[in-house]
Write a protein that holds these residues in place. Structure first.
Motif, PDB file in Angstrom:
ATOM      1  N   ASP A   1      -9.577  11.954 -25.217  1.00 54.76           N
ATOM      2  CA  ASP A   1     -10.256  11.779 -23.865  1.00 54.76           C
ATOM      3  C   ASP A   1     -11.162  13.255 -23.192  1.00 54.76           C
TER       4      ASP A   1
ATOM      5  N   THR B   1      -8.266  16.202 -12.439  1.00 50.22           N
ATOM      6  CA  THR B   1      -8.956  15.233 -13.224  1.00 50.22           C
ATOM      7  C   THR B   1      -7.281  15.384 -14.028  1.00 50.22           C
TER       8      THR B   1
ATOM      9  N   LEU C   1      -4.763  13.657 -11.990  1.00 51.09           N
ATOM     10  CA  LEU C   1      -4.994  12.413 -12.095  1.00 51.09           C
ATOM     11  C   LEU C   1      -4.480  11.457 -13.638  1.00 51.09           C
ATOM     12  N   LYS C   2      -5.484  11.972 -14.801  1.00 50.65           N
ATOM     13  CA  LYS C   2      -5.199  10.648 -15.809  1.00 50.65           C
ATOM     14  C   LYS C   2      -3.660  11.053 -16.419  1.00 50.65           C
ATOM     15  N   GLU C   3      -3.183  12.584 -16.509  1.00 45.21           N
ATOM     16  CA  GLU C   3      -2.285  11.862 -16.675  1.00 45.21           C
ATOM     17  C   GLU C   3      -1.051  11.319 -16.385  1.00 45.21           C
ATOM     18  N   ARG C   4      -0.962  10.735 -14.794  1.00 39.83           N
ATOM     19  CA  ARG C   4       0.144  10.142 -14.278  1.00 39.83           C
ATOM     20  C   ARG C   4      -0.684   8.565 -14.702  1.00 39.83           C
ATOM     21  N   GLU C   5      -2.109   8.545 -14.492  1.00 40.04           N
ATOM     22  CA  GLU C   5      -2.137   7.413 -14.885  1.00 40.04           C
ATOM     23  C   GLU C   5      -1.855   6.657 -16.103  1.00 40.04           C
ATOM     24  N   TYR C   6      -2.312   8.290 -17.134  1.00 39.98           N
ATOM     25  CA  TYR C   6      -1.655   7.302 -18.982  1.00 39.98           C
ATOM     26  C   TYR C   6       0.399   7.355 -18.188  1.00 39.98           C
ATOM     27  N   GLU C   7       0.974   8.223 -18.209  1.00 39.06           N
ATOM     28  CA  GLU C   7       2.463   7.835 -17.914  1.00 39.06           C
ATOM     29  C   GLU C   7       2.444   6.104 -17.377  1.00 39.06           C
ATOM     30  N   ASP C   8       2.316   5.742 -16.614  1.00 41.38           N
ATOM     31  CA  ASP C   8       1.967   4.916 -15.240  1.00 41.38           C
ATOM     32  C   ASP C   8       2.466   3.843 -16.378  1.00 41.38           C
ATOM     33  N   LYS C   9       1.457   3.917 -17.415  1.00 45.06           N
ATOM     34  CA  LYS C   9       1.393   2.685 -18.563  1.00 45.06           C
ATOM     35  C   LYS C   9       1.773   2.679 -19.785  1.00 45.06           C
TER      36      LYS C   9
END
Length: 381
Positions: free
Chosen positions: A188, A369, A372-380
């Motif tokens: 990514d 960035t 934020l992307k790490e948070r989004e990834y971990e939440d999934k």
């Protein structure tokens, strides 16, 4: 450190006799906290990640007058047996912390009754939250630091004028979830087309079928160190550990790939101590187009061709968790230590001086960035 290890096995049996070190601080150890650390087979001595865990544990033990020892198994069967020994430690006040340094121990823990797990505090490192209330977990996500790594490599290519620069991610295996998180993060951040496949060594060595055609123009490719046939003969725990200590295989693979008509400009190594094979190749072949990084720790001292390091501060996490256990008598059920709080980071240093500034700026500009992307990834997950 050797003192701590030397009397750990006698001190965890509930015996009341006293021993003493030269300072006299351990004249009585009946109520001394006991820390047992279980590693993957042959893990200590890797010069980075697991050694950092051991260092943090023993330093914490010295600072807090606790007793600590390392348990390093010969193989997976021995690992399970050592876990049984740790779970049955009899200590006068049951003040025992068992640190499992790899999630491979989760399947072994799940075989035991709740009463056995309740008797001690158990901490499982590099694992996301589990349902069992008696197993605390802590994870340092790979995604964020690998995203920044991809950004650095893309910036490097642009800076060097490599409009068609090619990167390869070398993985120990293709089942370990942390490796796959890192691969996704790097892809990514690198922001180039990738077909989403992880090729086997046979594909890379013999340029079989699809791989041969794909790599001609592909800006990014992923290859593992363990071949498919070997994986077929392994169980899940064995596959998850495979490839991390294949320095020779990494060396041979890099020789073959770099001597072909389509060499790679950058190697991102998600392969543990196998990176030593890449570093050896870079030392023997002084070609600026063979560049690499350190992952989980700094390795810049080993080669002039290490551009940056993606670092996990596992030592800080271990010391914090031990402090929580000593002070609060418990460790939170699940804790995440990522890019946002500085437990993972990308450090640019040591490469050609004229490029350091621009690469450091790329890291700083992309950090929010990446968080934020790490948070989004971990939440999934």
């Amino acid at each position: 450190m050797f003192l701590i290890a030397s009397f750990a096995f006698t001190s965890c049996k509930g015996e009341s006799e006293s021993i003493s070190d030269s300072s006299g601080e351990y004249d009585s150890y009946e109520n001394t906290p006991c820390i047992a650390v279980l590693y993957p087979p042959h893990a200590l001595g890797d010069g980075s990640y697991y050694d950092n865990i051991s260092y943090a544990v023993h330093l914490s033990a010295l600072e807090n007058k606790a007793i600590a020892f390392d348990m390093v198994p010969e193989d997976l069967e021995d690992a399970e047996n050592k876990l049984i020994v740790a779970l049955t430690l009899q200590y006068s006040n049951k003040d025992v912390l068992i640190i499992c340094a790899d999630p491979l121990y989760l399947s072994f823990l799940e075989k035991h009754k709740q009463a056995e797990l309740e008797a001690q505090q158990i901490l499982l490192l590099e694992s996301r939250e589990v349902e069992n209330p008696y197993i605390s977990t802590a994870i340092l996500p790979n995604y964020g630091m690998s995203y920044l790594s991809g950004v650095v490599v893309k910036t490097l290519f642009n800076t060097l004028g490599l409009e068609k620069g090619k990167a390869i991610c070398l993985l120990a295996n293709d089942t370990n979830s942390q490796l796959l998180d890192g691969l996704k993060g790097f892809s990514d951040g690198f922001d180039e087309e990738w077909n989403g496949k992880i090729y086997s060594p046979e594909d890379a060595v013999f340029e079989e079928g699809e791989f041969a055609e794909y790599r001609k123009n592909a800006p990014f490719v992923a290859v593992k160190l363990v071949d498919d046939e070997t994986e077929e003969s392994m169980n899940n725990e064995e596959i998850s550990l495979a490839g991390f200590d294949k320095a020779t295989a990494a060396y041979v693979l890099s020789v073959i790939l770099q001597s072909s008509d389509n060499p790679y400009d950058f190697y991102y190594p998600l392969c543990g101590s196998s990176i030593q094979g890449l570093l050896r190749y870079s030392q023997e072949n002084h070609d600026y187009r063979f560049l690499t990084a350190g992952v989980n720790s700094e390795v810049m001292a080993y080669s002039d061709y290490v551009v940056f390091s993606a670092i996990k501060h596992i030592d800080k996490v271990v010391k914090l968790c031990i402090s929580q256990w000593l002070n609060d008598k418990t460790i939170p059920h699940f804790q995440e230590f990522g890019l946002k709080d500085g437990y993972t980071e990308v450090v640019v240093d040591g490469f050609l001086a004229k490029y350091i500034t621009v690469l450091k700026e790329a890291v700083e500009e992309s950090k929010e960035t990446a968080i934020l992307k790490e948070r989004e990834y971990e939440d999934k997950q």
